[in-house]
Scaffold this active site. Structure first.
Site, short mmCIF file in Angstrom:
data_model
loop_
_atom_site.label_atom_id
_atom_site.label_comp_id
_atom_site.label_asym_id
_atom_site.label_seq_id
_atom_site.Cartn_x
_atom_site.Cartn_y
_atom_site.Cartn_z
N ASN A 138 -16.40 -1.92 2.73
CA ASN A 138 -16.66 -1.44 4.08
C ASN A 138 -17.30 -0.06 4.12
O ASN A 138 -17.96 0.29 5.09
CB ASN A 138 -15.35 -1.41 4.88
N ASN B 192 -18.67 1.62 0.84
CA ASN B 192 -19.71 1.72 -0.19
C ASN B 192 -20.00 0.38 -0.83
O ASN B 192 -19.17 -0.53 -0.81
CB ASN B 192 -19.27 2.69 -1.30
N GLY C 77 -10.02 -11.99 1.44
CA GLY C 77 -11.26 -11.29 1.15
C GLY C 77 -11.70 -11.47 -0.29
O GLY C 77 -10.87 -11.54 -1.21
N ASP D 288 -13.03 -9.37 -2.28
CA ASP D 288 -12.63 -8.25 -3.13
C ASP D 288 -11.20 -8.41 -3.62
O ASP D 288 -10.88 -8.07 -4.77
CB ASP D 288 -12.79 -6.93 -2.39
N ARG D 289 -10.33 -8.98 -2.80
CA ARG D 289 -8.94 -9.16 -3.17
C ARG D 289 -8.80 -10.24 -4.23
O ARG D 289 -7.98 -10.14 -5.16
CB ARG D 289 -8.10 -9.47 -1.93
N THR E 58 -2.09 23.95 9.94
CA THR E 58 -2.57 22.65 10.40
C THR E 58 -3.14 21.78 9.29
O THR E 58 -2.80 20.60 9.17
CB THR E 58 -3.64 22.85 11.50
#
Length: 257
Positions: free
Chosen positions: A9, A11, A107, A109-110, A184
């Site tokens: 998503n 690169n 997916g 990739d998975r 912060t």
């Protein structure tokens, strides 16, 4: 040599293997729309800069979770590399049996990560990919893809902080010296990083509890995986090139030598 491409998503990661050795890696952004000619020029130049001759590329394999990139990318590979890429999807041989209720929703990739993790580390194994999303995938001792958990990645959580709140700035994602932040930026870093570590450890514990796998191996990958894996004993291995190797394994299973 084999060109492997992992379209994520954020690169597109490329690698070139000679037998089982990963010679080079490089990446370009996937969010920016490009024509097939633009992809082709990028690819040729990056390969040549890494001393890879185009005529030495014997084949190519692509796994993608970004459908709108595929037309231009595959055309670029065919026109400029002169190879027809193998696409990871339904019908391809992986050696992993998916036993979830909706196998086609997993997916690419998975699946690739599962193939590599099972081949290298055996099963049962839990693969954690710290990418745009953080995914946890369980592969059994028999090589079955049994379950998956999906959570927002660190970058998604960080982006939500600085985009949806008026006074919080965009920050570098890194672990601060202490969780007891006093200003912060480090307070945001503490919440993001330590929050991800806590989530990771809890999910691993719940997976072990519900499966009864006391010998569960836990393997992490993905760009921000090293930040988390360095801070917990519950992740045994951080393997940066897990997806690249999985693509090479799947290519070898599907292409006759």
């Amino acid at each position: 040599m084999v060109l492997v491409c992992d379209v994520g998503n954020t690169n597109i990661n490329f690698g070139v293997y000679e037998k089982d050795e990963l010679l080079v890696k490089f990446k370009i952004m996937s969010k920016m729309p490009r024509t097939s000619d633009e992809y082709g020029v990028w690819l040729r130049e990056l390969l040549e800069l890494n001393n890879i001759k185009l005529e030495d590329i014997e084949g190519c394999i692509v796994a993608s979770v970004v459908p709108n990139v595929m037309h231009s990318l595959t055309n670029a590979i065919e026109r400029y590399i002169k190879r027809t890429p193998l696409i990871v999807g339904p019908g391809i041989k992986t050696g992993i049996k998916i036993i979830t209720e909706a196998p086609k929703e997993i997916g690419a990739d998975r699946i690739v990560d599962a193939v590599a993790a099972y081949d290298v580390y055996g099963g049962p194994v839990l693969v954690i990919d710290f990418g745009t999303a953080t995914t946890y995938d369980l592969i059994t001792a028999k090589g079955e893809f049994a379950a998956g958990i999906t959570a927002p990645g660190i970058k998604i959580s960080a982006k939500a902080l600085w985009e949806d709140t008026a006074k919080l700035p965009e920050i570098e994602i890194k672990k601060p010296d202490s969780i007891l932040a006093e200003e912060t930026i480090t307070s945001m870093q503490a919440g993001l990083v330590y929050g991800q570590i806590g989530q990771t450890e809890y999910i691993i514990k719940k997976v072990m509890e519900e499966t009864g796998y006391k010998d569960l191996k836990v393997v992490a990958t993905g760009g921000l995986g090293s930040i988390v894996s360095d801070e917990t004993d519950m992740i045994q291995v951080y393997d940066r090139n897990l997806t690249m190797y999985g693509l090479k394994l799947i290519y070898d299973k599907n292409v006759k030598k």
